[in-house]
Design a protein around this motif. Sequence first.
Motif, PDB file in Angstrom:
ATOM      1  N   UNK A 152      51.009  89.080 125.012  1.00  0.00           N
ATOM      2  CA  UNK A 152      51.055  88.888 123.557  1.00  0.00           C
ATOM      3  C   UNK A 152      50.529  87.505 123.175  1.00  0.00           C
ATOM      4  N   UNK A 153      50.906  86.480 123.952  1.00  0.00           N
ATOM      5  CA  UNK A 153      50.429  85.128 123.666  1.00  0.00           C
ATOM      6  C   UNK A 153      48.917  85.022 123.870  1.00  0.00           C
ATOM      7  N   UNK A 154      48.419  85.640 124.926  1.00  0.00           N
ATOM      8  CA  UNK A 154      46.975  85.597 125.170  1.00  0.00           C
ATOM      9  C   UNK A 154      46.204  86.246 124.028  1.00  0.00           C
ATOM     10  N   UNK A 155      46.700  87.367 123.526  1.00  0.00           N
ATOM     11  CA  UNK A 155      46.036  88.027 122.401  1.00  0.00           C
ATOM     12  C   UNK A 155      46.001  87.114 121.177  1.00  0.00           C
ATOM     13  N   UNK A 156      47.089  86.374 120.988  1.00  0.00           N
ATOM     14  CA  UNK A 156      47.179  85.500 119.825  1.00  0.00           C
ATOM     15  C   UNK A 156      46.310  84.261 119.963  1.00  0.00           C
ATOM     16  N   UNK A 157      46.199  83.716 121.167  1.00  0.00           N
ATOM     17  CA  UNK A 157      45.624  82.384 121.343  1.00  0.00           C
ATOM     18  C   UNK A 157      44.226  82.349 121.955  1.00  0.00           C
ATOM     19  N   UNK A 158      43.865  83.356 122.745  1.00  0.00           N
ATOM     20  CA  UNK A 158      42.668  83.238 123.582  1.00  0.00           C
ATOM     21  C   UNK A 158      41.375  83.156 122.780  1.00  0.00           C
ATOM     22  N   UNK A 159      41.175  84.053 121.818  1.00  0.00           N
ATOM     23  CA  UNK A 159      39.889  84.114 121.112  1.00  0.00           C
ATOM     24  C   UNK A 159      39.591  82.807 120.389  1.00  0.00           C
ATOM     25  N   UNK A 160      40.589  82.314 119.653  1.00  0.00           N
ATOM     26  CA  UNK A 160      40.363  81.067 118.911  1.00  0.00           C
ATOM     27  C   UNK A 160      40.159  79.893 119.847  1.00  0.00           C
ATOM     28  N   UNK A 161      40.895  79.855 120.948  1.00  0.00           N
ATOM     29  CA  UNK A 161      40.745  78.752 121.900  1.00  0.00           C
ATOM     30  C   UNK A 161      39.341  78.725 122.478  1.00  0.00           C
ATOM     31  N   UNK A 162      38.859  79.881 122.924  1.00  0.00           N
ATOM     32  CA  UNK A 162      37.507  79.937 123.507  1.00  0.00           C
ATOM     33  C   UNK A 162      36.448  79.548 122.478  1.00  0.00           C
ATOM     34  N   UNK A 163      36.580  80.051 121.256  1.00  0.00           N
ATOM     35  CA  UNK A 163      35.588  79.740 120.227  1.00  0.00           C
ATOM     36  C   UNK A 163      35.585  78.249 119.898  1.00  0.00           C
ATOM     37  N   UNK A 164      36.776  77.668 119.748  1.00  0.00           N
ATOM     38  CA  UNK A 164      36.878  76.246 119.403  1.00  0.00           C
ATOM     39  C   UNK A 164      36.308  75.368 120.506  1.00  0.00           C
ATOM     40  N   UNK A 165      36.642  75.681 121.752  1.00  0.00           N
ATOM     41  CA  UNK A 165      36.195  74.839 122.857  1.00  0.00           C
ATOM     42  C   UNK A 165      34.719  75.061 123.181  1.00  0.00           C
ATOM     43  N   UNK A 166      34.230  76.273 122.965  1.00  0.00           N
ATOM     44  CA  UNK A 166      32.796  76.505 123.168  1.00  0.00           C
ATOM     45  C   UNK A 166      31.993  75.655 122.197  1.00  0.00           C
ATOM     46  N   UNK A 167      32.429  75.590 120.943  1.00  0.00           N
ATOM     47  CA  UNK A 167      31.755  74.733 119.968  1.00  0.00           C
ATOM     48  C   UNK A 167      31.817  73.270 120.365  1.00  0.00           C
ATOM     49  N   UNK A 168      32.972  72.841 120.857  1.00  0.00           N
ATOM     50  CA  UNK A 168      33.127  71.441 121.275  1.00  0.00           C
ATOM     51  C   UNK A 168      32.226  71.128 122.460  1.00  0.00           C
ATOM     52  N   UNK A 169      32.133  72.053 123.400  1.00  0.00           N
ATOM     53  CA  UNK A 169      31.269  71.840 124.559  1.00  0.00           C
ATOM     54  C   UNK A 169      29.810  71.740 124.147  1.00  0.00           C
ATOM     55  N   UNK A 170      29.393  72.596 123.210  1.00  0.00           N
ATOM     56  CA  UNK A 170      28.006  72.547 122.742  1.00  0.00           C
ATOM     57  C   UNK A 170      27.711  71.216 122.051  1.00  0.00           C
ATOM     58  N   UNK A 171      28.655  70.779 121.232  1.00  0.00           N
ATOM     59  CA  UNK A 171      28.422  69.515 120.515  1.00  0.00           C
ATOM     60  C   UNK A 171      28.430  68.324 121.469  1.00  0.00           C
ATOM     61  N   UNK A 172      29.301  68.367 122.466  1.00  0.00           N
ATOM     62  CA  UNK A 172      29.363  67.239 123.400  1.00  0.00           C
ATOM     63  C   UNK A 172      28.136  67.180 124.290  1.00  0.00           C
ATOM     64  N   UNK A 173      27.397  68.295 124.378  1.00  0.00           N
ATOM     65  CA  UNK A 173      26.216  68.338 125.243  1.00  0.00           C
ATOM     66  C   UNK A 173      24.928  67.996 124.502  1.00  0.00           C
ATOM     67  N   UNK A 174      25.029  67.686 123.203  1.00  0.00           N
ATOM     68  CA  UNK A 174      23.816  67.353 122.452  1.00  0.00           C
ATOM     69  C   UNK A 174      23.127  66.136 123.069  1.00  0.00           C
ATOM     70  N   UNK A 175      21.825  66.183 123.079  1.00  0.00           N
ATOM     71  CA  UNK A 175      21.040  65.124 123.708  1.00  0.00           C
ATOM     72  C   UNK A 175      20.140  64.457 122.665  1.00  0.00           C
ATOM     73  N   UNK A 176      19.701  63.238 122.962  1.00  0.00           N
ATOM     74  CA  UNK A 176      18.923  62.466 121.989  1.00  0.00           C
ATOM     75  C   UNK A 176      17.428  62.459 122.293  1.00  0.00           C
ATOM     76  N   UNK A 177      17.013  63.102 123.370  1.00  0.00           N
ATOM     77  CA  UNK A 177      15.582  63.233 123.659  1.00  0.00           C
ATOM     78  C   UNK A 177      15.280  64.702 123.961  1.00  0.00           C
ATOM     79  N   UNK A 178      15.532  65.574 122.984  1.00  0.00           N
ATOM     80  CA  UNK A 178      15.374  67.007 123.242  1.00  0.00           C
ATOM     81  C   UNK A 178      13.920  67.450 123.209  1.00  0.00           C
ATOM     82  N   UNK A 179      13.677  68.550 123.919  1.00  0.00           N
ATOM     83  CA  UNK A 179      12.395  69.217 123.745  1.00  0.00           C
ATOM     84  C   UNK A 179      12.395  69.895 122.383  1.00  0.00           C
ATOM     85  N   UNK A 180      11.190  70.249 121.893  1.00  0.00           N
ATOM     86  CA  UNK A 180      11.061  70.730 120.522  1.00  0.00           C
ATOM     87  C   UNK A 180      11.989  71.916 120.246  1.00  0.00           C
ATOM     88  N   UNK A 181      12.051  72.838 121.175  1.00  0.00           N
ATOM     89  CA  UNK A 181      12.843  74.047 120.916  1.00  0.00           C
ATOM     90  C   UNK A 181      14.355  73.786 120.973  1.00  0.00           C
TER      91      UNK A 181
END
Length: 392
Positions: A152-181
């Motif tokens: 029951x706890x996993x159903x309540x917490x898992x989806x939002x946790x994964x979505x929130x942390x996936x966004x955080x991981x993407x933002x923390x991986x931003x680079x300052x010399x990216x290729x065009x794409x």
Amino acid sequence: MSTHTTDGTDTAGADERLRRWRLVLGGDAADGTGYALSGQDAAMDGALTALYGKGDRPQQGRDRSAGLGASAPSVARWLGDIRTYFPSSVVQVMQRDAIDRLGLSTLLLEPEMLEAVEADVHLVGTLLSLNKAMPETTKETARAVVRKVVEDLEKRLATRTRATLTGALDRSARITRPRHRDIDWNRTIAANLKHYLPEYRTVVPERLIGYGRASQSVKKEVVLCIDQSGSMAASVVYASVFGAVLASMRSIATRLVVFDTAVVDLTDQLDDPVDVLFGTQLGGGTDINRALAYCQSQITRPTETVVVLISDLYEGGIRDEMLKRVAAMKASGVQFVALLALSDEGAPAYDREHAAALAALGAPAFACTPDLFPEVMAAAIEKRPLPIPETA
């Protein structure tokens, strides 16, 4: 038929108020209502009296469980009654009070009792504390009860946790010399608005901001270090569930460590939080320094590591060494998070001196609800200020 007297009094409303006060006050001679209960109200009152009729003081000796009787059948009948008369949230509170006030913990070692209770986080904590005393005939039922709560706890917490942390991981991986794409144009434009050239009606992007390229490699490492003293029962349950959720994310390498005066690494059981929970041993002393020493020894990429200590901070080990370890980890680049609790109950009793010492090191200790935990982890991953509740 009118429910009003000749002077306009609402008799139905007055009766309902008397009924409610009678249920609250318990029917002693001094309750002053003079209201008689019947039918379901009388049965509801009986269920309340069985638990709360002895006053606030715990009963002694044979009277300790006098309200419900000392046998599993009588308690099982009572559990069935309260589930009939009260909503689930109230049932859980009454069960908890019955365990605390009437000493019913030993009855939970009987399978028939476990099948009758309303399963919740607090019941799981009680079962875990009884784990070593639990007979084999009860363990299968206990695991089923724990698994229901965990799922029951996993159903309540898992989806939002994964979505929130996936966004955080993407933002923390931003680079300052990216290729065009890989350029994040929205953030690049926002970062370069001061370089707008009105004569050309354009922005000159002196600094490019890009998304980190998607990768299956580990981006961050998380160490959950959990105090398993008795007051931390609910926190242990929630932390085990979150540990399993984090471990399911390929970009996060998760380690789960529980401790009292000894340290146990349960990382290899993270695929099943029920196994994690039954691998804990609630109660006993506390040696935070020893636990942090072990966690520190497992860190290989400090600047990409988040250590989460969940503890009431009552240290039985070496206080100064504990603080030195926290300072050393932070100096190496580790993001250190100190949670006094991970539950819906707020902060338990905790060592305020140690909490102040951690705050002085830049690691404020605060209680965190399960709903806030994903945001706390996201902030730690992105190395930005933690969303500390105002009441902390």
